[in-house]
Design an enzyme around this catalytic site. Sequence first.
Site, short mmCIF file in Angstrom:
data_model
loop_
_atom_site.label_atom_id
_atom_site.label_comp_id
_atom_site.label_asym_id
_atom_site.label_seq_id
_atom_site.Cartn_x
_atom_site.Cartn_y
_atom_site.Cartn_z
N LYS A 1 0.77 -1.45 0.44
CA LYS A 1 -0.19 -0.37 0.32
C LYS A 1 1.20 1.47 0.23
CE LYS A 1 -2.25 -1.40 4.35
NZ LYS A 1 -1.69 -2.25 4.25
N ARG B 1 -9.91 1.30 9.49
CA ARG B 1 -9.17 -0.59 9.40
C ARG B 1 -10.31 -1.21 9.91
NH1 ARG B 1 -3.36 0.45 8.98
NH2 ARG B 1 -2.08 -1.43 10.05
N ARG C 1 11.78 -6.11 4.52
CA ARG C 1 11.43 -4.61 4.42
C ARG C 1 11.99 -3.64 4.76
NH1 ARG C 1 5.72 -2.05 5.52
NH2 ARG C 1 5.93 -3.45 7.31
N ARG D 1 11.71 -1.95 10.61
CA ARG D 1 11.05 -1.18 11.51
C ARG D 1 10.39 -2.82 12.44
NH1 ARG D 1 5.42 -0.35 8.22
NH2 ARG D 1 4.23 -0.91 9.89
N ARG E 1 -0.15 -9.41 12.62
CA ARG E 1 -1.19 -8.61 12.25
C ARG E 1 -1.61 -9.05 10.76
NH1 ARG E 1 4.42 -5.09 10.24
NH2 ARG E 1 3.06 -4.04 8.92
P1 AP5 Z 1 5.07 -1.26 1.97
O1 AP5 Z 1 4.52 -0.10 1.06
O2 AP5 Z 1 5.78 -1.49 2.89
O3 AP5 Z 1 3.98 -2.82 1.84
P2 AP5 Z 1 2.59 -1.27 3.13
O4 AP5 Z 1 1.04 -2.29 2.31
O5 AP5 Z 1 2.33 -0.59 3.59
O6 AP5 Z 1 2.31 -2.17 4.51
P3 AP5 Z 1 2.32 -1.88 6.32
O7 AP5 Z 1 3.19 -3.09 6.91
O8 AP5 Z 1 2.99 -0.67 6.06
O9 AP5 Z 1 1.49 -2.28 6.41
P4 AP5 Z 1 0.39 -2.27 7.50
O10 AP5 Z 1 -1.55 -1.80 6.76
O11 AP5 Z 1 0.62 -2.98 8.58
O12 AP5 Z 1 1.11 -1.26 8.78
P5 AP5 Z 1 0.66 0.65 8.43
O13 AP5 Z 1 1.94 1.05 8.59
O14 AP5 Z 1 -0.08 0.86 8.27
O15 AP5 Z 1 5.65 -2.90 0.70
C1 AP5 Z 1 5.97 -4.04 1.76
C2 AP5 Z 1 7.29 -4.34 1.22
O16 AP5 Z 1 7.15 -5.61 -0.35
C3 AP5 Z 1 8.06 -3.50 1.39
O17 AP5 Z 1 9.46 -4.57 1.11
C4 AP5 Z 1 8.70 -3.12 -0.97
O18 AP5 Z 1 9.07 -3.18 -0.79
C5 AP5 Z 1 7.90 -4.95 -1.53
N1 AP5 Z 1 6.99 -5.01 -2.13
C6 AP5 Z 1 5.77 -3.82 -2.38
N2 AP5 Z 1 4.76 -3.87 -3.32
C7 AP5 Z 1 5.74 -5.06 -4.00
C8 AP5 Z 1 5.43 -5.24 -4.81
N3 AP5 Z 1 4.52 -5.34 -5.88
N4 AP5 Z 1 6.76 -7.15 -5.16
C9 AP5 Z 1 6.99 -7.03 -4.43
N5 AP5 Z 1 8.35 -6.75 -3.44
C10 AP5 Z 1 6.55 -5.72 -3.27
O19 AP5 Z 1 0.86 0.04 10.42
C11 AP5 Z 1 1.20 -0.25 11.24
C12 AP5 Z 1 0.55 -0.83 13.09
O20 AP5 Z 1 0.23 0.53 12.88
C13 AP5 Z 1 -0.90 -1.52 12.56
O21 AP5 Z 1 -0.63 -2.95 13.13
C14 AP5 Z 1 -1.44 -1.02 13.94
O22 AP5 Z 1 -0.89 -1.20 14.75
C15 AP5 Z 1 -1.53 1.11 13.75
N6 AP5 Z 1 -2.12 1.15 13.48
C16 AP5 Z 1 -2.21 2.21 11.57
N7 AP5 Z 1 -3.15 2.37 10.77
C17 AP5 Z 1 -4.19 1.97 12.50
C18 AP5 Z 1 -5.88 1.91 12.45
N8 AP5 Z 1 -6.03 2.87 11.27
N9 AP5 Z 1 -5.98 1.77 13.32
C19 AP5 Z 1 -5.92 0.96 14.40
N10 AP5 Z 1 -4.53 0.59 14.28
C20 AP5 Z 1 -3.31 1.42 13.21
#
Ligand code: AP5
Length: 225
Positions: A31, A104, A138, A168, A179
């Site tokens: 994402k 979420r 990552r 991270r 997760r």
């Molecule tokens: P990346 O683009 O980083 O993936 P992402 O979907 O953004 O993953 P996140 O882990 O950041 O999502 P998340 O939703 O768990 O975490 P968030 O930070 O929102 O890509 C991942 C890897 O794959 C990278 O190395 C990239 O290079 C590679 N890649 C990408 N596309 C590719 C492809 N097509 N092919 C191959 N490789 C590829 O949230 C973190 C924490 O915060 C949550 O767990 C929760 O505790 C809290 N939180 C955040 N938002 C909320 C909310 N709204 N409500 C409650 N808690 C929340």
Amino acid sequence: MQEMAPNTGLYNPEGEQEMNVIFLGPPGAGKGTVAAVVKEEFSLEHISTGDMLRSEIKAGTALGLSAKEFIDAGKLVPTSVIIDMVAGRLAQAHAGLLFDGFPRTVEQAVALEGIADIDVVVELDVPEDVVVERICSRRVCAECGKVYSTLTYDGETCEGCGAPLVVRADDCEVTARKRFTVYKEETEPLSTYYESRGLLKKVDGTLPMEEVRANVVALFKEIAK
Ligand code: AP5
């Protein structure tokens, strides 16, 4: 909770209506990576609740300290905290919005309704084992937050700003699987929620990054017609 000002009818300088978009998908689906490449092209303001929470943690705020416990355990941060944080962010927003990691839960989606009219919800479809491998590979820039993968980049510093790349705190296999489970239980119901409103578009997130980007761009162009 803070009141959020309605955020409808946002317009770009050419007078065309801006889109408000949600990126839905499991942790590690890509994402943030796709958001980083499409936001300029479509003048979208990237609103990532994960990035906002990590900034709070880095700054050592009370919000960050309480959120860290939930994040490190792979759980969701309480919705009241998230809504207040997003409300503060939207008060400064002025372009089309690209929500990444928010909403979420159905509760968060309901809170968003009436505040921002959503034009499309893009769900990046990626299975558990692929996201776990991506999360474990990552690396992120400690300064600018740019995201890398050890599968495609073997450098130890950021190509953009030269700062070191780090892992991270929530990017180990055990937390990644936790997760994913939380995603299936609490976030995946949003797929049906938005499908029933005619807003959901699924994109195969297992494809190479460039193909995912091209498919999302084609979808946005279709919607913007
Ligand atoms: P990346 O683009 O980083 O993936 P992402 O979907 O953004 O993953 P996140 O882990 O950041 O999502 P998340 O939703 O768990 O975490 P968030 O930070 O929102 O890509 C991942 C890897 O794959 C990278 O190395 C990239 O290079 C590679 N890649 C990408 N596309 C590719 C492809 N097509 N092919 C191959 N490789 C590829 O949230 C973190 C924490 O915060 C949550 O767990 C929760 O505790 C809290 N939180 C955040 N938002 C909320 C909310 N709204 N409500 C409650 N808690 C929340």
